[in-house]
Every structure is written in structure tokens, then in C-alpha cells.
Design a protein around this motif. Sequence first.
Motif, PDB file in Angstrom:
ATOM      1  N   ASP A 139       0.842  -1.194   0.000  1.00 42.10           N
ATOM      2  CA  ASP A 139       0.000   0.000   0.000  1.00 42.10           C
ATOM      3  C   ASP A 139       0.872   1.237   0.000  1.00 42.10           C
ATOM      4  O   ASP A 139       1.650   1.449   0.939  1.00 42.10           O
ATOM      5  CB  ASP A 139      -0.880  -0.021   1.263  1.00 42.10           C
ATOM      6  N   PRO A 140       0.802   2.088  -1.040  1.00 44.16           N
ATOM      7  CA  PRO A 140       1.677   3.258  -1.093  1.00 44.16           C
ATOM      8  C   PRO A 140       1.355   4.274  -0.027  1.00 44.16           C
ATOM      9  O   PRO A 140       2.113   5.218   0.166  1.00 44.16           O
ATOM     10  CB  PRO A 140       1.422   3.816  -2.501  1.00 44.16           C
ATOM     11  N   SER A 141       0.244   4.163   0.640  1.00 43.09           N
ATOM     12  CA  SER A 141      -0.092   5.125   1.686  1.00 43.09           C
ATOM     13  C   SER A 141       0.547   4.788   3.021  1.00 43.09           C
ATOM     14  O   SER A 141       0.383   5.514   3.989  1.00 43.09           O
ATOM     15  CB  SER A 141      -1.619   5.205   1.852  1.00 43.09           C
ATOM     16  N   SER A 142       1.226   3.660   3.081  1.00 43.30           N
ATOM     17  CA  SER A 142       1.849   3.248   4.338  1.00 43.30           C
ATOM     18  C   SER A 142       3.001   4.172   4.679  1.00 43.30           C
ATOM     19  O   SER A 142       3.892   4.386   3.861  1.00 43.30           O
ATOM     20  CB  SER A 142       2.358   1.808   4.232  1.00 43.30           C
ATOM     21  N   PRO A 143       3.056   4.736   5.900  1.00 44.82           N
ATOM     22  CA  PRO A 143       4.143   5.635   6.276  1.00 44.82           C
ATOM     23  C   PRO A 143       5.506   4.966   6.238  1.00 44.82           C
ATOM     24  O   PRO A 143       6.519   5.630   6.194  1.00 44.82           O
ATOM     25  CB  PRO A 143       3.765   6.060   7.709  1.00 44.82           C
ATOM     26  N   ALA A 144       5.552   3.623   6.319  1.00 44.72           N
ATOM     27  CA  ALA A 144       6.841   2.928   6.340  1.00 44.72           C
ATOM     28  C   ALA A 144       7.477   2.851   4.965  1.00 44.72           C
ATOM     29  O   ALA A 144       8.633   2.489   4.845  1.00 44.72           O
ATOM     30  CB  ALA A 144       6.656   1.514   6.903  1.00 44.72           C
ATOM     31  N   THR A 145       6.734   3.187   3.905  1.00 40.69           N
ATOM     32  CA  THR A 145       7.282   3.099   2.556  1.00 40.69           C
ATOM     33  C   THR A 145       7.040   4.424   1.820  1.00 40.69           C
ATOM     34  O   THR A 145       6.123   4.524   0.995  1.00 40.69           O
ATOM     35  CB  THR A 145       6.618   1.947   1.780  1.00 40.69           C
ATOM     36  N   PRO A 146       7.801   5.468   2.125  1.00 46.20           N
ATOM     37  CA  PRO A 146       7.582   6.766   1.464  1.00 46.20           C
ATOM     38  C   PRO A 146       7.835   6.678  -0.043  1.00 46.20           C
ATOM     39  O   PRO A 146       8.704   5.957  -0.511  1.00 46.20           O
ATOM     40  CB  PRO A 146       8.582   7.698   2.150  1.00 46.20           C
ATOM     41  N   LEU A 147       7.070   7.439  -0.796  1.00 43.98           N
ATOM     42  CA  LEU A 147       7.114   7.417  -2.258  1.00 43.98           C
ATOM     43  C   LEU A 147       7.999   8.551  -2.765  1.00 43.98           C
ATOM     44  O   LEU A 147       7.915   9.687  -2.276  1.00 43.98           O
ATOM     45  CB  LEU A 147       5.692   7.574  -2.813  1.00 43.98           C
ATOM     46  N   SER A 148       8.842   8.252  -3.747  1.00 44.23           N
ATOM     47  CA  SER A 148       9.720   9.277  -4.323  1.00 44.23           C
ATOM     48  C   SER A 148       8.932  10.155  -5.293  1.00 44.23           C
ATOM     49  O   SER A 148       8.367   9.661  -6.275  1.00 44.23           O
ATOM     50  CB  SER A 148      10.900   8.625  -5.056  1.00 44.23           C
ATOM     51  N   LEU A 149       8.900  11.443  -5.029  1.00 46.99           N
ATOM     52  CA  LEU A 149       8.198  12.375  -5.919  1.00 46.99           C
ATOM     53  C   LEU A 149       8.888  12.511  -7.271  1.00 46.99           C
ATOM     54  O   LEU A 149       8.258  12.899  -8.256  1.00 46.99           O
ATOM     55  CB  LEU A 149       8.106  13.754  -5.256  1.00 46.99           C
ATOM     56  N   ASN A 150      10.164  12.191  -7.330  1.00 51.78           N
ATOM     57  CA  ASN A 150      10.926  12.365  -8.572  1.00 51.78           C
ATOM     58  C   ASN A 150      10.869  11.149  -9.485  1.00 51.78           C
ATOM     59  O   ASN A 150      11.332  11.216 -10.621  1.00 51.78           O
ATOM     60  CB  ASN A 150      12.386  12.699  -8.266  1.00 51.78           C
ATOM     61  N   SER A 151      10.335  10.017  -8.999  1.00 60.07           N
ATOM     62  CA  SER A 151      10.274   8.823  -9.847  1.00 60.07           C
ATOM     63  C   SER A 151       8.905   8.157  -9.841  1.00 60.07           C
ATOM     64  O   SER A 151       8.690   7.190 -10.572  1.00 60.07           O
ATOM     65  CB  SER A 151      11.333   7.806  -9.407  1.00 60.07           C
ATOM     66  N   ALA A 152       7.978   8.679  -9.049  1.00 64.63           N
ATOM     67  CA  ALA A 152       6.663   8.059  -8.953  1.00 64.63           C
ATOM     68  C   ALA A 152       5.878   8.259 -10.244  1.00 64.63           C
ATOM     69  O   ALA A 152       6.006   9.272 -10.933  1.00 64.63           O
ATOM     70  CB  ALA A 152       5.899   8.652  -7.774  1.00 64.63           C
ATOM     71  N   THR A 153       5.048   7.289 -10.561  1.00 66.93           N
ATOM     72  CA  THR A 153       4.173   7.393 -11.724  1.00 66.93           C
ATOM     73  C   THR A 153       2.874   8.069 -11.313  1.00 66.93           C
ATOM     74  O   THR A 153       2.581   8.269 -10.120  1.00 66.93           O
ATOM     75  CB  THR A 153       3.877   6.002 -12.292  1.00 66.93           C
ATOM     76  N   ALA A 154       2.060   8.401 -12.319  1.00 65.27           N
ATOM     77  CA  ALA A 154       0.773   9.037 -12.041  1.00 65.27           C
ATOM     78  C   ALA A 154      -0.117   8.113 -11.220  1.00 65.27           C
ATOM     79  O   ALA A 154      -0.832   8.552 -10.303  1.00 65.27           O
ATOM     80  CB  ALA A 154       0.095   9.420 -13.353  1.00 65.27           C
TER      81      ALA A 154
END
Length: 207
Positions: A139-154
Amino acid sequence: MGRLRAWLYVRCGLEFKTVLALAVVAAVAGGLAFHHYWSGRPRTVPVPPPVTAPAEAPRAMASPEPRLVIDIVGKVTKPGLRHLPKGARVADALAAAGGPLPGTDTTALNLARLLTDGEQILVGLLPPAAAGPQGTTSDPSSPATPLSLNSATAAQLDALPGVGPVLAQHILDFRTQHGGFTSLRQLRQIPGIGDRKFTTLKPLVHP
């Protein structure tokens, strides 16, 4: 000789010594006149060689062009660090790494996006925010796995709480226009992200 002296005396009223003296004077005068003429004749004057201007002091060396250090990992021919000029795009980074391996899906990459120094490009791999401990999608909303704004897809941005497809596209547009994110505070410059939404997203993403 006696007859010549007598003739000069009778005809010219001059003695032989006087005539001889006059001849000497005439010879000297002729010599001086010839010397004056010879000295004053036109002569070719050699043109001096052009003066070479002193060489200019070497200019200070121009400062080296700014370079970007990019980490390219995943399914490329030559993964690793690459040094690219400022203004390079994702497509340039892929070319510097020898291109993607055959069959690699690169649709998740925005090839036209400007690169930022120190960025990591994942080719054919899920970003850390989308992969679980065993490589499964989490789940990308999990605080334990932050998402990279520079490589994330739409799609990955859309899955964040309170984002949606419209705001996800705004984030991608901002990333393209500014060459990527360097600080989380830049999210506040995107329309639709207020203080409350920024507080929600802050633990879930990183530049």
C-alpha cells in the motif's frame, strides 16, 4: 709645350699656370656636382616588416560546465553512476547507461523529465514505495514506505490519500517544469495542496 703657352697667353691672356689651376678647380667642382647628384638620386627604401602585436595573456579558464551525478539502476546495459550535463533528461540518462535491456517496460518513466543532481532512476523496477519486503506490491499510503516524488508514476501518486488523478497530474507537471523536487515544501506550490493535505502527505513521500 712652349707654343701652347704662347698661344694661351696671346689668345686668352692667361698664363699656363693659371689655366692649369682653373682646370683643377673645374675638376673639383665637377666631382662635387657629380657627388651631389649621386647622393640625391631616387633610391628604393625597403619596407620594414610589420610589427607583431604582443600575444595576449591567456584568458582565465572558463569554469567547468555544471554536471549532474545520476544513479541508474535496474534493467539497463550498464547500470551505475553517470555524469551528465546540467539540463539533461531521463532519456539522456538511459542512453548514457547503454539503453534498457530488451523487453524492459519503460512506460513508467517520463523520458522528457529534467534530471536533478543525485537522483536515482529505476529502470524496469518498482520504486521502494511500491514493493514490499518480498517484492510484492504494498500500500503506497503506508508511512513505512515513502514514495519518491521524482520517480513516482501518475498511478502511484493517484493512490496517495487525498490526491486523485487531477492532483497527481499537477505533481507530475510541476516535476517536469522544475526538473524535479528538491524539498517537500515544494508541494505547497502545487494548486490543491493546502496545509492539511501537506501534513497528510509529508510522511508518505520524499523528493
